[in-house]
Design an enzyme around this catalytic site. Structure first.
Site, PDB file in Angstrom:
ATOM      1  N   LYS A   1       0.878  -1.180   0.000  1.00 20.39           N
ATOM      2  CA  LYS A   1       0.000   0.000   0.000  1.00 20.39           C
ATOM      3  C   LYS A   1       0.913   1.227   0.000  1.00 20.39           C
ATOM      4  CE  LYS A   1      -1.663   3.071   2.254  1.00 20.39           C
ATOM      5  NZ  LYS A   1      -1.490   4.511   1.955  1.00 20.39           N
TER       6      LYS A   1
ATOM      7  N   GLY B   1       7.218   5.309   8.074  1.00 11.04           N
ATOM      8  CA  GLY B   1       6.394   6.507   8.157  1.00 11.04           C
ATOM      9  C   GLY B   1       6.580   7.177   9.503  1.00 11.04           C
TER      10      GLY B   1
ATOM     11  N   GLU C   1      10.123   1.634  10.485  1.00 16.38           N
ATOM     12  CA  GLU C   1      11.165   2.633  10.238  1.00 16.38           C
ATOM     13  C   GLU C   1      10.501   3.989  10.397  1.00 16.38           C
ATOM     14  OE1 GLU C   1      14.238   2.244   9.873  1.00 16.38           O
ATOM     15  OE2 GLU C   1      14.428   0.131   9.365  1.00 16.38           O
TER      16      GLU C   1
ATOM     17  N   CYS D   1      14.162  11.093   6.740  1.00 12.60           N
ATOM     18  CA  CYS D   1      14.354  10.747   8.147  1.00 12.60           C
ATOM     19  C   CYS D   1      15.832  10.775   8.547  1.00 12.60           C
ATOM     20  CB  CYS D   1      13.806   9.352   8.382  1.00 12.60           C
ATOM     21  SG  CYS D   1      14.499   8.160   7.223  1.00 12.60           S
TER      22      CYS D   1
ATOM     23  N   GLU E   1      10.377  16.548  14.552  1.00  5.16           N
ATOM     24  CA  GLU E   1      10.739  16.344  13.149  1.00  5.16           C
ATOM     25  C   GLU E   1       9.921  17.311  12.291  1.00  5.16           C
ATOM     26  OE1 GLU E   1       9.554  12.632  11.227  1.00  5.16           O
ATOM     27  OE2 GLU E   1      11.619  12.402  10.543  1.00  5.16           O
TER      28      GLU E   1
END
Ligand code: NAP
Length: 498
Positions: free
Chosen positions: A181, A235, A257, A291, A392
């Site tokens: 997905k 994500g 992750e 990231c 973030e």
């Protein structure tokens, strides 16, 4: 790629069970070109029944010839996929740049390397074996490693095809089957990948691709599905928590992750020019949407002013522009939401007393128009307590934090909920080892940055994730271990004999 009557690229089908099928209870969604703010493609999305079909196809494949296929034959299919991928990499890079806004020069370098991941996992597919466990001579004990089963792979928009390779590679090497997905912002390349899966000759149902929505949509159905054994997710941390809650009911396996807020430490004894190359590059690469980037730049005080000045000078050299323009260094943010998020953090930085050295604005003049462009941004005088240092942002915002000495550098570096990546620059080899050994992150780069390869395990400590992708370690979370104990005597004592 079909072009429809409105000039949009059309992807009207899902890839399920080796066939291209219309959604049963989904529909069509537009994919927006972030450099214009307008749709450029229209793509099928799947609903609950489509996920049911895809999971059933993946289960049937697992129970069929794929489940019995020896490793070297799986390897041959993966090598074929790698060849096809390599041949189409330049074309895929253009599609990914259109979907995500990433500058083509970056997409080209990135996608041009992905075939190496498929080759690496191909090379491991026939080396998945257990051990013999020496015991006394009354038993023969051995372990076998088995595919975990049907894997739901859920990927983000910032590196769609790389994060897919990191999941598909180990899943297929270990003999799992997959329902992929992709992120709703970047579904196109996943469907192109499905064409290569078909062309490579994977049996029907081994890989299924169902674009769709995350919360309340295909992503959540996949996570809830009782016949999915594992979710492999890249994500955001809050999404991972939602996935955990949904998946808890069926006690799935998970690998995550997640985000990062990496410290990039520059000691005064570093080769400052090299450190600046790495630190500025990693502040603004992918328009700040990765990231791994060193978004907290920790600078030892004697060289702090010099580094701040150099960051501003280098920001002025960044060519922000259209993603497909060969000259462009930095494209737009991937979505209107991400742009708004980045600009809001510029506001938080100013409100909390950081000094905005350069940038911080949306670009709208001329060709930038309604695209989601933002200037490369530098904040100085940042403390590690400010939101721009703790959260973030996922935008091209560098936060420069001064420090004094090794202990303070390590304390600031580790004072974060994240622990994905870190970098440090020093010409003192002893210091480099001392500091690297104290940093709580999944990968520490010394006098380099963002060196990520198929062979290098990658993943996070703390809130940056569970498990490792890449390297040999990537296989672990796609395998179950079965221990078999065989008696060599056939005798078993009667517990009730006396
Ligand atoms: P995201 O919002 O968490 O979405 C990731 C994927 O999850 C998308 O496909 C999304 O679908 C889906 N999703 C959303 N809600 C869901 C739910 N409730 N159940 C199941 N699936 C759901 O992340 P993103 O904004 O795409 O990506 C940025 C984040 O990824 C950042 O935090 C970044 O640090 C992280 N990241 C980490 C790594 C790493 O290797 N550590 C690499 C790249 C990115 P929709 O698209 O429909 O929302």
């Amino acid at each position: 790629m079909d072009i429809g009557h409105q000039g949009l690229a059309r992807y009207p089908h899902l890839f399920i069970g080796g066939e291209w099928v219309a959604p049963e209870d989904g529909g069509m969604m537009d994919s927006v070109d972030p450099s214009t703010g307008r749709p450029w493609a229209t793509v099928a999305w799947g609903g609950k029944r489509d996920i049911d079909r895809a999971v059933a196809a993946a289960r049937a494949a697992l129970d069929g010839p794929w489940g019995r296929m020896p490793g070297h034959e799986r390897a041959a299919l993966l090598y074929r996929l790698a060849d096809l991928y390599q041949a189409r990499a330049a074309e895929l890079a253009v599609l990914e740049s259109r979907d995500s806004g990433r500058a083509l020069r970056e997409s080209r370098a990135d996608l041009g390397a992905h075939h190496n991941w498929y080759r690496w996992f191909a090379s491991l597919a026939d080396k998945i074996w257990g051990r013999t466990v020496p015991m006394d001579d009354s038993v023969h004990v051995f372990t076998s490693r088995l595919p975990v089963g049907v894997v739901g792979a859920i990927t983000p928009w910032n590196a769609p095809m790389l994060t897919t390779a990191w999941k598909l590679g180990p899943a297929l090497a270990t003999g799992c089957t997959v329902v992929l997905k992709p992120a709703e912002l970047t579904p196109v390349t996943a469907l192109e990948l499905a064409k290569m899966i078909e062309q490579a000759g994977f049996p029907p149902g081994v890989v299924n691709v169902v674009p769709g929505y995350g919360a309340g949509g295909a992503g959540e159905y996949l996570t809830a599905h009782p016949d999915v054994d594992k979710i492999a997710f890249t994500g955001e941390g809050n999404t991972a928590k939602a996935i955990l809650r949904t998946g808890a009911e069926t006690l799935k396996r998970f690998s995550f992750e997640l985000g990062g807020k990496a410290p990039h430490i520059i000691f005064a004894d570093a080769d400052i020019d090299q450190a600046l190359n790495a630190a500025t590059g990693s502040a603004w690469a992918v328009c700040g949407q990765s990231c791994a980037l060193g978004s907290r730049v920790l600078v030892e005080r004697p060289v702090y002013d010099r580094v701040v000045e150099a960051f501003a000078a280098r920001a002025a050299k960044v060519r922000v522009g259209m993603p497909l323009d060969e000259a462009t260094h930095m494209g737009p943010q991937a979505s209107a939401e991400q742009l708004a998020k980045t600009l809001s953090y510029v506001g938080y930085g100013k409100d909390e007393g950081a000094e905005l050295i350069t940038g911080g604005n949306r670009l709208t003049e001329g060709a930038f128009g309604d695209g989601y462009f933002v200037q490369p941004t530098v904040f100085a005088g940042v403390t590690n307590q400010m939101r721009i240092a703790r959260e973030e942002i996922f935008g091209p915002v560098a936060a420069l934090i001064p420090f004094d000495g090794e202990d303070e550098a390590v304390a600031i570096a580790n004072d974060t909920t994240y622990g994905l990546t870190a970098g440090l620059w020093s010409q003192d080899v002893g210091r480099a080892h001392r500091v690297a050994a104290r940093i709580r992150a999944g990968i520490v780069w010394v006098n380099t940055y963002r060196y990520i390869r198929w062979t290098t395990p990658y993943g996070g400590f703390k809130a940056s994730g569970w498990g490792r992708e890449n390297g040999v370690e990537a296989l672990d979370s796609y395998l179950e271990t079965r221990t078999t104990v065989v008696s060599t005597t056939g005798r078993f004592p009667d517990a009730y004999a006396n």
